[in-house]
Design a protein around this motif. Structure first.
Motif, PDB file in Angstrom:
ATOM      1  N   PHE A  80      92.426   3.267 -95.830  1.00  0.00           N
ATOM      2  CA  PHE A  80      91.630   3.466 -96.017  1.00  0.00           C
ATOM      3  C   PHE A  80      91.183   5.161 -95.912  1.00  0.00           C
ATOM      4  CE2 PHE A  80      91.811  -0.956 -96.257  1.00  0.00           C
ATOM      5  CZ  PHE A  80      91.656  -1.223 -97.176  1.00  0.00           C
ATOM      6  N   ALA A  81      90.332   5.948 -97.206  1.00  0.00           N
ATOM      7  CA  ALA A  81      90.347   7.636 -96.683  1.00  0.00           C
ATOM      8  C   ALA A  81      88.906   7.922 -97.900  1.00  0.00           C
ATOM      9  CB  ALA A  81      91.308   8.413 -97.166  1.00  0.00           C
ATOM     10  N   HIS A  82      88.109   8.619 -97.447  1.00  0.00           N
ATOM     11  CA  HIS A  82      87.445   9.160 -98.088  1.00  0.00           C
ATOM     12  C   HIS A  82      87.364   9.959 -99.167  1.00  0.00           C
ATOM     13  CE1 HIS A  82      84.988  10.006 -94.248  1.00  0.00           C
ATOM     14  NE2 HIS A  82      84.669   8.918 -94.459  1.00  0.00           N
ATOM     15  N   ALA A  83      86.862   9.363-100.515  1.00  0.00           N
ATOM     16  CA  ALA A  83      87.590  10.163-101.636  1.00  0.00           C
ATOM     17  C   ALA A  83      87.822  11.373-101.926  1.00  0.00           C
ATOM     18  CB  ALA A  83      87.038   9.111-103.347  1.00  0.00           C
ATOM     19  N   GLY A  84      86.396  11.858-101.106  1.00  0.00           N
ATOM     20  CA  GLY A  84      86.419  13.433-101.161  1.00  0.00           C
ATOM     21  C   GLY A  84      88.273  14.419-100.078  1.00  0.00           C
ATOM     22  N   CYS A  85      88.192  13.568 -99.216  1.00  0.00           N
ATOM     23  CA  CYS A  85      89.386  13.933 -98.251  1.00  0.00           C
ATOM     24  C   CYS A  85      90.497  13.511 -99.242  1.00  0.00           C
ATOM     25  CB  CYS A  85      89.463  13.255 -96.957  1.00  0.00           C
ATOM     26  SG  CYS A  85      88.196  13.859 -95.869  1.00  0.00           S
ATOM     27  N   ILE A  86      91.236  13.169 -99.505  1.00  0.00           N
ATOM     28  CA  ILE A  86      92.425  12.434-100.968  1.00  0.00           C
ATOM     29  C   ILE A  86      92.032  11.236-101.477  1.00  0.00           C
ATOM     30  CG2 ILE A  86      92.490  10.991 -98.126  1.00  0.00           C
ATOM     31  CD1 ILE A  86      95.645  11.804 -98.507  1.00  0.00           C
ATOM     32  N   PRO A  87      92.590  11.287-101.979  1.00  0.00           N
ATOM     33  CA  PRO A  87      92.877  10.293-103.451  1.00  0.00           C
ATOM     34  C   PRO A  87      93.297   8.697-103.531  1.00  0.00           C
ATOM     35  CG  PRO A  87      93.759  11.925-104.514  1.00  0.00           C
ATOM     36  CD  PRO A  87      93.411  12.914-103.177  1.00  0.00           C
ATOM     37  N   SER A  88      93.418   8.137-104.057  1.00  0.00           N
ATOM     38  CA  SER A  88      94.258   6.818-103.712  1.00  0.00           C
ATOM     39  C   SER A  88      95.414   7.559-104.279  1.00  0.00           C
ATOM     40  CB  SER A  88      93.529   5.942-104.548  1.00  0.00           C
ATOM     41  OG  SER A  88      94.628   4.824-104.776  1.00  0.00           O
ATOM     42  N   GLN A  89      96.826   6.952-103.401  1.00  0.00           N
ATOM     43  CA  GLN A  89      97.734   6.707-103.990  1.00  0.00           C
ATOM     44  C   GLN A  89      98.874   6.619-102.826  1.00  0.00           C
ATOM     45  OE1 GLN A  89      99.320  11.642-101.958  1.00  0.00           O
ATOM     46  NE2 GLN A  89      96.342  10.968-102.161  1.00  0.00           N
ATOM     47  N   VAL A  90      99.857   6.581-103.365  1.00  0.00           N
ATOM     48  CA  VAL A  90     100.974   6.104-102.388  1.00  0.00           C
ATOM     49  C   VAL A  90     101.989   7.242-102.115  1.00  0.00           C
ATOM     50  CG1 VAL A  90     102.991   4.747-102.934  1.00  0.00           C
ATOM     51  CG2 VAL A  90     101.276   3.723-104.180  1.00  0.00           C
ATOM     52  N   VAL A  91     102.058   7.141-100.637  1.00  0.00           N
ATOM     53  CA  VAL A  91     102.707   8.567-100.645  1.00  0.00           C
ATOM     54  C   VAL A  91     104.188   7.609-100.124  1.00  0.00           C
ATOM     55  CG1 VAL A  91     102.514   9.627 -98.021  1.00  0.00           C
ATOM     56  CG2 VAL A  91     100.777   9.050 -99.497  1.00  0.00           C
ATOM     57  N   THR A  92     105.139   7.881 -99.769  1.00  0.00           N
ATOM     58  CA  THR A  92     106.076   7.566 -99.335  1.00  0.00           C
ATOM     59  C   THR A  92     106.855   8.297 -98.100  1.00  0.00           C
ATOM     60  OG1 THR A  92     107.001   6.909-101.813  1.00  0.00           O
ATOM     61  CG2 THR A  92     108.764   7.226-100.007  1.00  0.00           C
ATOM     62  N   VAL A  93     107.463   7.709 -97.169  1.00  0.00           N
ATOM     63  CA  VAL A  93     107.911   8.601 -96.188  1.00  0.00           C
ATOM     64  C   VAL A  93     108.839   7.801 -94.997  1.00  0.00           C
ATOM     65  CG1 VAL A  93     105.651   9.163 -95.819  1.00  0.00           C
ATOM     66  CG2 VAL A  93     105.947   7.188 -94.450  1.00  0.00           C
ATOM     67  N   SER A  94     109.280   8.301 -94.567  1.00  0.00           N
ATOM     68  CA  SER A  94     110.230   7.639 -94.077  1.00  0.00           C
ATOM     69  C   SER A  94     110.213   6.085 -93.155  1.00  0.00           C
ATOM     70  CB  SER A  94     111.147   8.543 -93.284  1.00  0.00           C
ATOM     71  OG  SER A  94     110.262   9.005 -91.837  1.00  0.00           O
ATOM     72  N   GLU A  95     110.808   5.032 -92.246  1.00  0.00           N
ATOM     73  CA  GLU A  95     110.447   4.240 -91.362  1.00  0.00           C
ATOM     74  C   GLU A  95     109.999   4.696 -90.249  1.00  0.00           C
ATOM     75  OE1 GLU A  95     109.126   0.284 -90.996  1.00  0.00           O
ATOM     76  OE2 GLU A  95     110.205   1.317 -92.787  1.00  0.00           O
ATOM     77  N   GLU A  96     110.459   5.907 -89.707  1.00  0.00           N
ATOM     78  CA  GLU A  96     110.068   6.277 -88.325  1.00  0.00           C
ATOM     79  C   GLU A  96     108.336   6.850 -88.755  1.00  0.00           C
ATOM     80  OE1 GLU A  96     111.789   9.673 -85.296  1.00  0.00           O
ATOM     81  OE2 GLU A  96     112.638   9.493 -86.893  1.00  0.00           O
TER      82      GLU A  96
END
Length: 269
Positions: free
Chosen positions: A64-80
């Protein structure tokens, strides 16, 4: 009921309608949280709050994040990267002090590693969060053995712009972004091949700490300035004024490129 919670369509598609509704009705939403970007407290009942889903190869983590910091989204990252995010979110990964430095990742081909240093750059009377990238050795173009250094030409082909005056803001670079999770620096992401999701251009071996001032600046501007120079152009400078001097000298010598990019997942300009 957390009326201030935002679940984007892409997050809903990943977690399903049932779980999304449970979040929106407050059944699964936290009563309070530490923003995954700025690490300050938030309350979904009183603060506009974004759901951020980090997705790895085998694991997914909802934050969870403040909407003013970052919008709701999916972030794809490596497992590491995802496991590092989990450790930093849960507090199992201690954060060091000072600027983020080194812990670089091997460049494809294994010929060099990229070092990253964070700092604040004053442009137009405003402090901007910046990352300075410098390899530890010359970068050869894929498929060649050198001995030339193609680091800057390769970046220019990707859309980075040569810097002649560090007093000017670098141009936005679409499709690239900086992954800051749990207040720590995880990666610089670039567009994937053939329109695929973003992939790591650089990623930390473990999440890197940034200063409170840097984090406050990025939460204000929502963009990070990325400067890159060939090996030996910048060096590890102990103070930001010395870092700026080194950037100025690299620019004067035609050895500096730059771009600005948003936090991970937000659209490129």
């Amino acid at each position: 009921m957390p009326r201030m919670l935002d679940v984007s369509d892409e997050v809903r598609a990943e977690i399903g309608d049932e779980e999304a509704e449970r979040l929106l009705t407050g059944d699964d939403a936290p009563r309070s949280y530490d923003c995954t970007s700025c690490r300050t407290p938030g309350d979904p009942e009183t603060d506009r709050t974004s759901t951020v889903l980090f997705v790895g190869e085998e694991t997914a983590v909802l934050a969870f994040a403040h909407a003013g910091c970052i919008p709701s989204q999916v972030v794809t990252v490596s497992e590491e990267q995802l496991q590092g995010a989990v450790r930093s979110i849960t507090g199992d990964s201690p954060a060091g002090g000072g600027s983020a430095e080194a812990a670089p990742q091997n460049v494809p081909g294994g010929q060099a590693v990229l070092g990253i240093t964070s700092g604040l750059v004053l442009i137009g009377g405003e402090l901007h969060p910046a990352l300075v990238v410098e390899p530890t050795a010359p970068i050869a173009r894929p498929g060649t053995t050198g001995p030339g250094d193609d680091f800057l030409p390769l970046l220019i082909e990707q859309g980075f712009i040569p810097v002649t005056d560090t007093a000017e803001l670098p141009s936005p670079l679409a499709g690239w972004s900086v992954l800051l999770a749990a207040g720590l620096l995880h990666a610089v992401l670039q567009p994937g091949a053939e329109g695929g999701g973003q992939v790591a251009w650089w990623q930390a071996h473990q999440p890197l700490s940034v200063t409170d001032g840097w984090r406050a600046a990025v939460n204000k501007t929502q963009r990070v300035l990325i400067y890159a120079a060939p090996v030996g152009s910048i060096g590890q400078q102990p103070r930001e004024d010395l870092l700026r001097d080194a950037l100025d000298k690299a620019a004067a010598g035609g050895k500096l490129v730059a771009a600005s990019m948003p936090l991970a997942g937000t659209p490129g300009a």
